[in-house]
Design a protein around this motif. Structure first.
Motif, PDB file in Angstrom:
ATOM      1  N   LEU A  12     -22.538 -33.652  27.831  1.00  0.00           N
ATOM      2  CA  LEU A  12     -21.817 -34.925  27.648  1.00  0.00           C
ATOM      3  C   LEU A  12     -21.622 -35.218  26.155  1.00  0.00           C
ATOM      4  N   ASP A  13     -22.655 -34.967  25.352  1.00  0.00           N
ATOM      5  CA  ASP A  13     -22.539 -35.209  23.907  1.00  0.00           C
ATOM      6  C   ASP A  13     -21.474 -34.321  23.282  1.00  0.00           C
ATOM      7  N   TYR A  14     -21.437 -33.080  23.755  1.00  0.00           N
ATOM      8  CA  TYR A  14     -20.466 -32.152  23.177  1.00  0.00           C
ATOM      9  C   TYR A  14     -19.044 -32.675  23.396  1.00  0.00           C
ATOM     10  N   PHE A  15     -18.748 -33.064  24.638  1.00  0.00           N
ATOM     11  CA  PHE A  15     -17.373 -33.501  24.894  1.00  0.00           C
ATOM     12  C   PHE A  15     -17.074 -34.875  24.298  1.00  0.00           C
ATOM     13  N   PHE A  98      -5.609 -35.219  30.586  1.00  0.00           N
ATOM     14  CA  PHE A  98      -4.442 -35.673  31.356  1.00  0.00           C
ATOM     15  C   PHE A  98      -3.235 -35.584  30.429  1.00  0.00           C
ATOM     16  N   GLY A  99      -2.554 -34.449  30.528  1.00  0.00           N
ATOM     17  CA  GLY A  99      -1.372 -34.235  29.688  1.00  0.00           C
ATOM     18  C   GLY A  99      -1.701 -34.264  28.210  1.00  0.00           C
ATOM     19  N   ASN A 100      -2.935 -34.008  27.854  1.00  0.00           N
ATOM     20  CA  ASN A 100      -3.332 -34.085  26.454  1.00  0.00           C
ATOM     21  C   ASN A 100      -3.521 -32.663  25.913  1.00  0.00           C
ATOM     22  N   TYR A 101      -4.725 -32.105  25.925  1.00  0.00           N
ATOM     23  CA  TYR A 101      -4.871 -30.699  25.501  1.00  0.00           C
ATOM     24  C   TYR A 101      -4.683 -29.793  26.702  1.00  0.00           C
ATOM     25  N   TYR A 102      -4.557 -28.504  26.431  1.00  0.00           N
ATOM     26  CA  TYR A 102      -4.340 -27.571  27.555  1.00  0.00           C
ATOM     27  C   TYR A 102      -5.193 -26.314  27.379  1.00  0.00           C
ATOM     28  N   LYS A 103      -4.643 -25.175  27.704  1.00  0.00           N
ATOM     29  CA  LYS A 103      -5.481 -23.974  27.796  1.00  0.00           C
ATOM     30  C   LYS A 103      -6.215 -23.630  26.496  1.00  0.00           C
ATOM     31  N   LYS A 104      -5.524 -23.780  25.376  1.00  0.00           N
ATOM     32  CA  LYS A 104      -6.133 -23.363  24.101  1.00  0.00           C
ATOM     33  C   LYS A 104      -7.464 -24.071  23.871  1.00  0.00           C
ATOM     34  N   GLU A 105      -7.441 -25.404  23.917  1.00  0.00           N
ATOM     35  CA  GLU A 105      -8.666 -26.162  23.628  1.00  0.00           C
ATOM     36  C   GLU A 105      -9.698 -26.013  24.738  1.00  0.00           C
ATOM     37  N   ALA A 106      -9.222 -26.029  25.981  1.00  0.00           N
ATOM     38  CA  ALA A 106     -10.174 -25.933  27.094  1.00  0.00           C
ATOM     39  C   ALA A 106     -11.002 -24.656  26.965  1.00  0.00           C
ATOM     40  N   ILE A 107     -10.327 -23.569  26.651  1.00  0.00           N
ATOM     41  CA  ILE A 107     -11.015 -22.268  26.543  1.00  0.00           C
ATOM     42  C   ILE A 107     -11.896 -22.220  25.297  1.00  0.00           C
ATOM     43  N   GLU A 108     -11.347 -22.700  24.209  1.00  0.00           N
ATOM     44  CA  GLU A 108     -12.111 -22.667  22.948  1.00  0.00           C
ATOM     45  C   GLU A 108     -13.411 -23.476  23.072  1.00  0.00           C
ATOM     46  N   TRP A 109     -13.303 -24.665  23.618  1.00  0.00           N
ATOM     47  CA  TRP A 109     -14.486 -25.535  23.711  1.00  0.00           C
ATOM     48  C   TRP A 109     -15.515 -25.008  24.713  1.00  0.00           C
ATOM     49  N   TRP A 111     -16.085 -21.924  25.406  1.00  0.00           N
ATOM     50  CA  TRP A 111     -16.760 -20.816  24.730  1.00  0.00           C
ATOM     51  C   TRP A 111     -17.757 -21.352  23.686  1.00  0.00           C
ATOM     52  N   ASP A 112     -17.279 -22.286  22.884  1.00  0.00           N
ATOM     53  CA  ASP A 112     -18.105 -22.841  21.809  1.00  0.00           C
ATOM     54  C   ASP A 112     -19.391 -23.466  22.380  1.00  0.00           C
ATOM     55  N   LEU A 113     -19.214 -24.231  23.442  1.00  0.00           N
ATOM     56  CA  LEU A 113     -20.383 -24.903  24.026  1.00  0.00           C
ATOM     57  C   LEU A 113     -21.390 -23.880  24.569  1.00  0.00           C
ATOM     58  N   LEU A 114     -20.870 -22.911  25.320  1.00  0.00           N
ATOM     59  CA  LEU A 114     -21.796 -21.947  25.944  1.00  0.00           C
ATOM     60  C   LEU A 114     -22.491 -21.072  24.908  1.00  0.00           C
ATOM     61  N   VAL A 115     -21.710 -20.569  23.971  1.00  0.00           N
ATOM     62  CA  VAL A 115     -22.253 -19.575  23.045  1.00  0.00           C
ATOM     63  C   VAL A 115     -22.950 -20.222  21.846  1.00  0.00           C
ATOM     64  N   ASN A 116     -22.332 -21.258  21.279  1.00  0.00           N
ATOM     65  CA  ASN A 116     -22.908 -21.826  20.053  1.00  0.00           C
ATOM     66  C   ASN A 116     -23.891 -22.965  20.293  1.00  0.00           C
ATOM     67  N   GLU A 117     -23.661 -23.749  21.355  1.00  0.00           N
ATOM     68  CA  GLU A 117     -24.592 -24.858  21.610  1.00  0.00           C
ATOM     69  C   GLU A 117     -25.719 -24.399  22.537  1.00  0.00           C
ATOM     70  N   TYR A 118     -25.332 -23.845  23.688  1.00  0.00           N
ATOM     71  CA  TYR A 118     -26.355 -23.430  24.646  1.00  0.00           C
ATOM     72  C   TYR A 118     -26.945 -22.055  24.302  1.00  0.00           C
ATOM     73  N   LYS A 119     -26.266 -21.380  23.389  1.00  0.00           N
ATOM     74  CA  LYS A 119     -26.758 -20.067  22.905  1.00  0.00           C
ATOM     75  C   LYS A 119     -26.868 -19.015  24.010  1.00  0.00           C
ATOM     76  N   ILE A 120     -25.858 -18.972  24.845  1.00  0.00           N
ATOM     77  CA  ILE A 120     -25.829 -17.882  25.828  1.00  0.00           C
ATOM     78  C   ILE A 120     -25.308 -16.635  25.122  1.00  0.00           C
ATOM     79  N   ASP A 121     -25.978 -15.541  25.349  1.00  0.00           N
ATOM     80  CA  ASP A 121     -25.583 -14.275  24.736  1.00  0.00           C
ATOM     81  C   ASP A 121     -24.186 -13.890  25.234  1.00  0.00           C
TER      82      ASP A 121
END
Ligand code: SER
Length: 873
Positions: A12-15, A98-109, A111-121
């Motif tokens: 929740l904090d990340y988003f 809702f009609g705001n960001y799309y695939k680019k941000e959804a995918i980037e975030w 990835w960032d959350l899983l790998v950089n915040e949660y530190k999944i290999d």
């Protein structure tokens, strides 16, 4: 080890840091969407936002949503517990655009959350993209591939077809291609043996999907076609329990701290250790999972019951109960004991459940008790079946297995298990056939084939409801729809503005008419579909365009609003008389009557009922004016003392209905009287039990209450008149009853005296034939019982002999033959009666010493007596 509560917080904090507004979970029980019983995805509460019917609260939102996948398109019930990563109830972490960001941000975030915040290999991660579908007319999602390529090696981007990578909420509605994130948490040795990409989407318990990014851009129409949504949206959903498994380095969701409290508790209470034996492990998982589902459903207002949504909850609870019974030896209720464990786990994130713990426990306890009784009865039936059916092939008939399922709630695998223990098998094909038959029957009866909305006029936002202020007004038909059911067509229209109240909060929908020139269309009912107000009409006009006059049946509405306001007065009176534990559990506000369910442990006494009635009537005659706050922030409403109902979805701003600041303040969207005096009169008609710990009051108001009372007064008047208008009719009736009793007593005495006198006279008629005393006669007695008594008494007086008596009772005739024991070797009463009964056109029988017969020819009685004498001669 990172705690699951921290995992949730981080999401929740990340988003939030990415500009998302955090919103609360919607209730797990769905109220205003005919296509859904339970929330099965985080996006459910945003369906109308995607469809463009309603603007979203903000263009970027995030939350954790309580979900239940046990019915409809997404149903995991049967695998839950058998595997280690599916659940009935689970939390879905989600972020939305809702009609705001799309695939680019959804995918980037993601990835960032899983790998950089949660530190999944990153070496554990695979992603999938939509591979296209000819029928849908869509190609491969290259845009998603391009975005993923920025973060992950191309050979870890896998293509899957529509089944896996095109997400739909149901058969119709918002949908779109999706991109899933999978993790491979197997050991290095296992990975060396088989590459992870071969196991993606293969139901492997350690190569699993954790997050689904849906690019919601279409609306699936009922004819199968896709229509573009007004904007391109993002809907993501991450399985919280699975994420916990990955981050806590476990190989099963049940090994995380989300589930360990239940498992530990069950180990302690049942004496079974988790991890020892496959079948007890499954049982422990099933129960740990199911108690959460049932708890949240009850907390959000869905009790176990026998109708649609309630039955789903009942089945989940029974499944848990049955696993406990069969594999953990739990023959007494025990699941309810887990409720405090569950409530403790969620106290921070879903605090609404805390005040409900007692209620939920009572409900579950009662359900368990009655199911265990059913189990016992079904088991008995099963044992009888096996004993009575010595089938050569030792097969339990499919129809019988189905009866156990349908009537006694036995899942077929339980029947199989019991059969196995006795060396029998179950005819599963026969069972399936019966099941299918039933499905077809219920489908045929209730299935609605929904049509698509036809737009007549573009609407700017949601329809406007004018019904708080008026019962009529000019309007336009914005869209209409024709759906079909087994019973015929259903026609529905949406108006751009409407005075018709749509059924909700217990208050039934308005009826009335839509008129344009000579065309009059009847509105049969009004209901909500999410936020749309849908009018059910008797037909669609040929030309829907132009201006229409909408008129609510105002007389009916007046009665409904009197009942609704009376419900509020009743609620407050109940709390005053019974205590603050009284909470609304359900209500129905109709035109004829009202019904109010509330929590209270005992039957109300007559004095309590009278007191409640008096309070409500006093508030009515006090003429309290309505104070309505139409749009105030929920926080303000709560500080005013307004009570929120559990399981209700409230917006940021709410409507508050006040009848005397000191008396009744409720959050309510319904229609009310401007002044309580309009209710005129409140009359409680019944107080009963509706479920464990829940009482139900039924009542009427206004003209109906008056009619009811007048009706009762009239009956009383008529009775009084019959009694010749005594001063005290109650005493007159008591006297009458007393007299009646006395007379009955006298009559009985008189009758037995009469029979006594008759006895003497009859004994004088006894004759001796061939040395045997015979007494044969037609007599007059009041009933067949007396005839029998008389026969025995005469025989007793004769000591040795034969008595034959006949008597007529209106159209019917009876004969009795009694033979003293010493003569039964010579004469058989049964044989005698069979011969002589022919004369009265009847038949009968009995034992050698006594027999009786009935017939329909009283005129034949003397002949029957004569025949008896002949037989003796
Ligand atoms: N709606 C998608 C799902 O339920 C993503 O949230 O999987």
């Amino acid at each position: 080890m990172i705690k699951s509560s921290q995992i949730r917080r981080t999401f929740l904090d990340y988003f939030k840091s990415k500009g998302h507004e955090i919103v609360p979970s919607s209730p797990i029980v769905v109220k205003d969407d005919p296509t859904l019983l339970f929330t099965n995805a985080g996006m459910n509460q945003f369906k109308d936002n995607f469809l463009g019917i309603k603007p979203p609260k903000a263009p970027r939102l995030a939350d954790t949503q309580k979900c239940l996948r046990v019915s409809g398109k997404h149903n995991d019930l049967e695998v839950v517990g058998r595997d280690t990563y599916h659940h009935t109830m689970f939390e879905m972490l989600g972020n939305w655009s809702f009609g705001n960001y799309y695939k680019k941000e959804a995918i980037e975030w993601a990835w960032d959350l899983l790998v950089n915040e949660y530190k999944i290999d990153p070496g554990k991660i695979y992603v999938t993209i939509f591979g296209g579908d000819e029928e849908l007319g869509l190609g491969v999602d290259e845009e998603a591939r391009t975005e993923w390529k920025k973060w992950i090696a191309e050979d870890r981007i896998l293509e899957f077809d529509r089944k896996d990578n095109f997400w739909e909420m149901g058969d119709v509605g918002p949908c779109g291609p999706c991109s899933e994130i999978h993790v491979d948490i197997r050991t290095e040795e296992e990975k060396a043996q088989q590459p992870g990409h071969e196991l993606v989407n293969m139901d492997h318990p350690q190569v699993i999907e954790i997050w689904n990014l849906v690019f919601m851009e279409f609306n699936h129409q009922s004819d199968g076609s896709l229509v573009g949504l007004p904007s391109k949206n993002v809907d993501t959903g991450m399985g919280f329990e699975r994420l916990a498994m990955v981050l806590q380095d476990k190989s099963s969701n049940y090994d995380t701290d989300v589930f360990s409290p239940y498992i530990q508790f069950l180990e302690k209470t049942t004496g079974h250790t988790y991890g020892n034996k496959e079948e007890t492990d499954i049982a422990i998982r099933v129960i740990s999972d199911h108690v959460r589902a049932v708890g949240f459903a009850i907390a959000d207002g869905q009790l176990p019951s026998s109708n649609a949504a309630g039955y789903v909850i009942r089945r989940i609870l029974r499944r848990a109960s049955r696993y406990g019974f069969t594999f953990l030896g739990q023959t007494a209720p025990f699941i309810y004991k887990l409720v405090p464990v569950w409530a403790e786990a969620y106290r921070d994130i879903f605090p609404e459940i805390l005040s409900q713990v007692d209620f939920i426990q009572t409900t579950i306890h009662q359900e368990e008790t009655s199911f265990l009784r059913t189990l016992a009865r079904g088991t008995q039936l099963f044992d009888d079946y096996v004993r009575e059916h010595k089938a050569a092939d030792k097969t339990v008939d499919g129809a019988f297995a189905f009866k156990l399922f349908d009537t006694y709630g036995f899942p077929v695998d339980l029947t199989e298990l019991m059969a196995e223990e006795k060396g029998w098998t179950v005819d599963l094909a026969g069972f399936d056939a019966k099941m299918e038959e039933q499905r077809n029957r219920s489908r045929g009866a209730s299935e609605v084939k929904a049509g698509d909305w036809v737009e007549v006029m573009a609407m700017d936002g949601l329809p406007v409801f004018t019904g708080y202020d008026t019962t009529e007004g000019s309007t336009h038909i914005a869209r209409h729809r024709t759906s079909s059911t087994a019973k015929g067509q259903i026609y529905q229209v949406v108006l751009d503005q409407t005075p018709f109240y749509a059924e909700s909060g217990g208050q039934i929908g308005d009826t009335g008419t839509l008129t344009k020139g000579d065309t009059v269309i009847k509105v049969l009912d009004t209901r909500k579909e999410n936020d749309l107000i849908v009018h059910f009409v008797d037909r669609l006009p040929e030309d829907a365009s132009g201006e229409w006059l909408a008129e609510v049946d105002a007389e009916r509405r007046r009665r409904i609003r009197a009942n609704h306001s009376a419900t509020h007065l009743l609620h407050a009176a109940l709390r005053q008389v019974l205590g603050d534990h009284v909470e609304q559990r359900g209500s129905y506000v109709g035109a004829e009557s009202l019904r109010f369910d509330f929590s209270h442990p005992a039957k109300m006494t007559a004095a309590e009922i009278a007191e409640v009635e008096t309070i409500v009537n006093t508030k009515i005659s006090a003429g309290i004016p309505l104070k309505e706050h139409r749009n105030i922030p929920i926080a303000d409403a709560k500080s005013m003392g307004a009570m929120a109902l559990f399981g209700e979805k409230y917006g940021e701003t709410v409507r508050v209905i006040v009848f005397d600041q000191e008396y009744s303040i409720e959050l309510c969207g319904g229609i009310h009287v401007p002044n309580t005096s309009e209710i005129r009169l409140f009359k409680l008609t019944s107080e009963s039990s509706s479920a464990a710990g829940i009482r139900r009051i039924e009542a009427t108001t206004s003209d109906q209450a008056l009619d009811l009372l007048n009706g009762q007064v009239q009956v009383l008047d008529e009775i009084s008149a019959l009694l010749k208008n005594p001063k005290d009719p109650r005493k007159a009736v008591q006297d009458l009853m007393e007299k009646h009793k006395q007379l009955e007593k006298e009559l009985a005495q008189l009758q037995s005296k009469m029979v006594g006198g008759m006895k003497e006279e009859l004994l004088g008629k006894a004759e001796t034939i061939n040395g045997v005393q015979l007494l044969a006669s037609v007599v007059e007695v009041p009933n067949p019982g007396e005839l029998k008594n008389l026969a025995f008494e005469l025989l007793k007086a004769l000591k040795s002999g034969v008595v034959v008596l006949g008597a007529g009772f209106g159209e019917k005739a009876n004969l009795n033959v009694a033979v003293s024991k010493d003569l039964t070797g010579q004469f058989n009463a049964g044989q005698i009666i069979r011969t002589i009964a022919k004369e009265i056109q009847g038949g009968g029988g009995g034992q050698p010493h006594f027999a009786q017969a009935g017939g329909k020819n009283p005129a034949g009685l003397p002949a029957a007596i004569a025949k008896a004498k002949e037989l003796m001669g």
